[in-house]
Motif scaffolding. Structure first.
Motif, PDB file in Angstrom:
ATOM      1  N   VAL A  54       0.099 -11.320   2.607  1.00 23.48           N
ATOM      2  CA  VAL A  54      -0.413 -10.216   4.058  1.00 23.48           C
ATOM      3  C   VAL A  54       0.835  -9.381   4.528  1.00 23.48           C
ATOM      4  O   VAL A  54       0.839  -8.154   4.559  1.00 23.48           O
ATOM      5  CB  VAL A  54      -1.498 -10.694   4.771  1.00 23.48           C
ATOM      6  CG1 VAL A  54      -1.763  -9.677   5.892  1.00 23.48           C
ATOM      7  CG2 VAL A  54      -2.630 -11.222   3.960  1.00 23.48           C
ATOM      8  N   GLY A  75       2.784  -7.235   2.689  1.00 25.77           N
ATOM      9  CA  GLY A  75       1.926  -5.775   2.232  1.00 25.77           C
ATOM     10  C   GLY A  75       0.889  -5.874   1.090  1.00 25.77           C
ATOM     11  O   GLY A  75       0.420  -4.783   0.825  1.00 25.77           O
ATOM     12  N   ALA A  76       0.559  -7.068   0.556  1.00 20.78           N
ATOM     13  CA  ALA A  76      -0.122  -7.180  -0.493  1.00 20.78           C
ATOM     14  C   ALA A  76      -1.577  -7.068  -0.265  1.00 20.78           C
ATOM     15  O   ALA A  76      -2.217  -7.336   0.904  1.00 20.78           O
ATOM     16  CB  ALA A  76       0.112  -8.609  -0.875  1.00 20.78           C
ATOM     17  N   THR A  77      -2.214  -6.446  -1.116  1.00 15.60           N
ATOM     18  CA  THR A  77      -3.559  -6.243  -0.961  1.00 15.60           C
ATOM     19  C   THR A  77      -4.362  -7.396  -1.264  1.00 15.60           C
ATOM     20  O   THR A  77      -3.873  -8.570  -2.035  1.00 15.60           O
ATOM     21  CB  THR A  77      -4.038  -5.011  -2.040  1.00 15.60           C
ATOM     22  OG1 THR A  77      -4.089  -5.367  -3.342  1.00 15.60           O
ATOM     23  CG2 THR A  77      -3.391  -3.821  -1.717  1.00 15.60           C
ATOM     24  N   ASN A  78      -5.663  -7.472  -0.986  1.00 17.77           N
ATOM     25  CA  ASN A  78      -6.561  -8.590  -1.583  1.00 17.77           C
ATOM     26  C   ASN A  78      -6.437  -8.785  -2.997  1.00 17.77           C
ATOM     27  O   ASN A  78      -6.346 -10.005  -3.421  1.00 17.77           O
ATOM     28  CB  ASN A  78      -7.930  -8.425  -1.023  1.00 17.77           C
ATOM     29  CG  ASN A  78      -8.203  -8.969   0.323  1.00 17.77           C
ATOM     30  OD1 ASN A  78      -7.226  -8.803   1.114  1.00 17.77           O
ATOM     31  ND2 ASN A  78      -9.441  -9.004   0.669  1.00 17.77           N
ATOM     32  N   ARG A  79      -6.416  -7.714  -3.893  1.00  9.57           N
ATOM     33  CA  ARG A  79      -6.204  -8.076  -5.445  1.00  9.57           C
ATOM     34  C   ARG A  79      -5.087  -8.544  -5.665  1.00  9.57           C
ATOM     35  O   ARG A  79      -4.884  -9.338  -6.658  1.00  9.57           O
ATOM     36  CB  ARG A  79      -6.621  -6.684  -5.963  1.00  9.57           C
ATOM     37  CG  ARG A  79      -6.309  -6.867  -7.535  1.00  9.57           C
ATOM     38  CD  ARG A  79      -6.659  -5.374  -8.126  1.00  9.57           C
ATOM     39  NE  ARG A  79      -8.108  -4.935  -7.956  1.00  9.57           N
ATOM     40  CZ  ARG A  79      -8.507  -3.857  -8.276  1.00  9.57           C
ATOM     41  NH1 ARG A  79      -7.885  -3.147  -9.061  1.00  9.57           N
ATOM     42  NH2 ARG A  79     -10.037  -3.645  -7.936  1.00  9.57           N
ATOM     43  N   ASP A  80      -3.939  -8.103  -5.020  1.00 13.45           N
ATOM     44  CA  ASP A  80      -2.440  -8.586  -5.214  1.00 13.45           C
ATOM     45  C   ASP A  80      -2.403  -9.999  -4.877  1.00 13.45           C
ATOM     46  O   ASP A  80      -1.793 -10.769  -5.651  1.00 13.45           O
ATOM     47  CB  ASP A  80      -1.359  -7.946  -4.285  1.00 13.45           C
ATOM     48  CG  ASP A  80      -1.424  -6.486  -4.747  1.00 13.45           C
ATOM     49  OD1 ASP A  80      -1.694  -5.840  -5.960  1.00 13.45           O
ATOM     50  OD2 ASP A  80      -0.986  -5.458  -3.897  1.00 13.45           O
ATOM     51  N   GLU A  87     -10.835 -12.665  -5.606  1.00 13.40           N
ATOM     52  CA  GLU A  87     -10.600 -11.965  -4.325  1.00 13.40           C
ATOM     53  C   GLU A  87     -11.610 -12.281  -3.240  1.00 13.40           C
ATOM     54  O   GLU A  87     -11.401 -12.214  -2.295  1.00 13.40           O
ATOM     55  CB  GLU A  87     -10.920 -10.425  -4.613  1.00 13.40           C
ATOM     56  CG  GLU A  87      -9.803  -9.697  -5.629  1.00 13.40           C
ATOM     57  CD  GLU A  87     -10.063  -8.257  -5.797  1.00 13.40           C
ATOM     58  OE1 GLU A  87     -10.239  -7.574  -4.708  1.00 13.40           O
ATOM     59  OE2 GLU A  87     -10.138  -7.730  -6.967  1.00 13.40           O
ATOM     60  N   ARG A  92      -5.587  -7.440   9.633  1.00 15.03           N
ATOM     61  CA  ARG A  92      -4.427  -7.872   8.796  1.00 15.03           C
ATOM     62  C   ARG A  92      -3.341  -7.774   9.841  1.00 15.03           C
ATOM     63  O   ARG A  92      -2.108  -8.479   9.385  1.00 15.03           O
ATOM     64  CB  ARG A  92      -4.497  -7.148   7.583  1.00 15.03           C
ATOM     65  CG  ARG A  92      -5.639  -7.408   6.581  1.00 15.03           C
ATOM     66  CD  ARG A  92      -5.790  -6.118   5.420  1.00 15.03           C
ATOM     67  NE  ARG A  92      -4.744  -6.461   4.502  1.00 15.03           N
ATOM     68  CZ  ARG A  92      -4.893  -7.222   3.557  1.00 15.03           C
ATOM     69  NH1 ARG A  92      -6.173  -7.819   3.158  1.00 15.03           N
ATOM     70  NH2 ARG A  92      -3.924  -7.670   2.470  1.00 15.03           N
TER      71      ARG A  92
END
Length: 557
Positions: free
Chosen positions: A505, A508-513, A522, A541
């Motif tokens: 997090v 900068g990662a998204t939930n999908r990442d 997810e 976040r």
């Protein structure tokens, strides 16, 4: 039948009578010594040769047993006694089979079959010669055909009133039914065979074999209660058999396994050590591999890793499987890649064998979770739960509930983990298995910490630690002590998986990442975030990212 008298002086006759009396009273070592001496002084008649062959087998002199049975076979033939001649051929094949000499065994059984065909009279020996072919069908994966053969043999046994053949046939029927996924009917047949055994209706040549086979069937169906009951009966029988060589080693192994389950580890090590010594003389007994594997399991749990590895190696040299024990040893040694490679291979090879599959899935799940393959562990847990339902065995229900709790904890669902751990603990308590129950309490302590229920976590942790100390279970005790020493620097409020999510997090990662990076869904990522928001007292976040920077959790770029 014509009985040929034994020649010889009065002294030789006295030795023979003493040997016959010892045989009648079950003093096998004394009977062997006297009958062998009588045979040297003056060749024995056929009936006495059968007695000599029997006691020779029971005290471990297979060469003498084979020679005596062969001579008895020819003597009965000369007397025109087809039935007893064929019976000797059957026992010759039996002893050869147990010695691994299958081609010779088949030759004697075929000779017996030919003699019966030439004789043309219906005899009980027809039933005996149905047994080898039916056993082959079980081993070749044809349980229905095997069952039909054993049922035919049982009908012959009942017609002629032969308790040995009846017990043999019921044992075979039970084994075939278990292979046909009719475990309840199968175990009922095995219990009936055992009634004849415990009542002393079955000859000693078969008694030990039936005990061993029934206990192995209990292990195949994970029926630990039955295994414990019949092992106790087996031990009592072995204790009364003077000079018994076959079966005693396997009895000691089964006793060791029961002792291990009940937390009597020192006694279990002594027992399996005796089994190893017993089975090593003479060399070549394949059951020795089973004893060495059991020794490896106990030493691994004690933390004696070098000795455990040596025991697993010796088990492998005897042709016995070395997994999942060796894979779990590699995990305990920190050789995670080796553990994963081994357990994945074994799991792939076990797909067609439900019993073997159930035996290794617990270890597979443990290793997959250690490797952060939560999805793989989850899938294996679902399979294990289905197998537990199919077998309906308390042991498998306990293993499956423990696995379900571990997967839930890895998913960040501590509430669900606690519920599963509680079910597992109750099952292990029912089986009187203190080590496994303590392992679950250690996991419960971790789950309670996740929920910030520190009082319960401390109670569970202390209870687990006391059990590990009593058992001298060094690796488990070290894990418990490590949990006790957890400090704020390692952030006990977050799980390892949650710390992974925090770092991603913050990057900068998204939930999908995050899901892709950690090989989770997810939905699981969202659950981890929700849990962390509550633990860290943040609502976004950005709050998680701030926490990561404050605690030096942001990876260097």
């Amino acid at each position: 039948m014509v009985r040929r008298e034994t020649a010889g002086d009065t002294g030789g006759a006295a030795v023979l009578e003493r040997g016959r009396a010892a045989y009648a009273h079950g003093r096998w070592a004394d009977a062997f010594e006297d009958l062998a001496e009588a045979d040297e002084q003056s060749r024995l008649v056929a009936e006495d040769l059968c007695a000599l062959a029997t006691v020779a087998f029971l005290v471990g002199h297979d060469t003498v047993a084979l020679d005596a049975f062969q001579r008895a076979h020819h003597a009965f033939q000369e007397d025109g006694d087809v039935g007893h001649s064929v019976r000797c051929a059957y026992w010759l094949g039996y002893v050869l089979m147990l010695s691994g000499r299958m081609a010779e065994a088949m030759g004697w059984w075929m000779r017996g079959q030919r003699l019966l065909e030439e004789d043309g009279v219906q005899r009980v020996e027809h039933g005996y010669l149905l047994i080898p072919a039916s056993l082959r069908k079980v081993n070749d994966g044809e349980p229905r055909a095997a069952y039909d053969g054993f049922r035919e043999a049982l009908a012959i046994a009942e017609r002629f009133g032969d308790p040995d053949l009846a017990a043999w046939s019921r044992l075979g029927c039970g084994r075939a039914l278990i292979e046909m996924s009719q475990a309840d009917r199968g175990m009922a047949m095995l219990d009936e065979a055992m009634v004849a055994v415990t009542a002393g209706e079955v000859s000693p040549m078969l008694t030990g074999r039936i005990y061993c086979a029934v206990i192995m069937a209990c292990r195949m169906t994970f029926d630990l209660r039955r295994a414990q009951e019949w092992t106790a009966a087996f031990s009592r029988w072995c204790a009364t058999q003077q000079g018994l060589k076959p079966y005693r080693g396997q009895c000691l192994i089964h006793r060791s396994e029961i002792m291990q389950l009940h937390g009597e580890w020192s006694e279990a090590i002594d027992e399996v050590g005796q089994a190893c010594a017993h089975l090593s003389d003479p060399p070549g007994d394949p059951v020795l591999g089973m004893a060495q594997y059991q020794m490896g399991e106990l030493l691994r749990l004690r933390g004696e890793f070098a000795a455990a590895e040596d025991a697993y190696r010796r088990a492998g040299e005897c042709g016995h499987h070395v997994h999942p024990g060796l894979a779990m040893l590699r995990l305990a040694q920190g050789r995670l890649d080796d553990a994963v490679a081994a357990i994945r291979r074994v799991a792939a090879e076990s797909e067609a064998d439900r019993t073997e599959r159930a035996r290794i899935l617990g270890a597979f799940i443990t290793i997959m979770l250690a490797a952060d393959d939560v999805d793989g562990a989850r899938t294996a847990t679902e399979e294990l739960e289905q197998l537990a339902a199919d077998f309906d065995a308390v042991y498998l229900h306990a293993v499956a509930a423990s696995a379900r709790g571990a997967v839930a904890l890895a998913d960040g669902d501590a509430h669900r983990a606690c519920a599963s751990f509680r079910r597992a603990w109750q099952a292990w308590q029912e089986l009187a298995a203190p080590y496994e129950a303590a392992e679950v309490r250690l996991s419960m302590a971790k789950a309670c910490r996740e929920l910030r229920d520190h009082d319960t976590a401390e109670l569970e942790l202390n209870a687990a630690r006391r059990t590990f100390e009593k058992l001298a279970a060094a690796p488990a005790l070290e894990a418990a002590m490590g949990l006790s020493r957890t400090t704020a620097a390692t952030d006990p409020t977050l799980t390892r998986r949650e710390l992974d999510v925090v770092r991603l997090v913050a990057s900068g990662a998204t939930n999908r990442d995050i899901a892709r990076a950690l090989s989770i869904s997810e939905k699981t990522v969202a659950r981890h975030l929700s849990n962390m928001f509550g633990k860290l007292g943040v609502t976004s976040r950005s709050g998680v990212t701030a926490y990561a920077y404050e605690h030096d959790l942001v990876p260097d770029r």
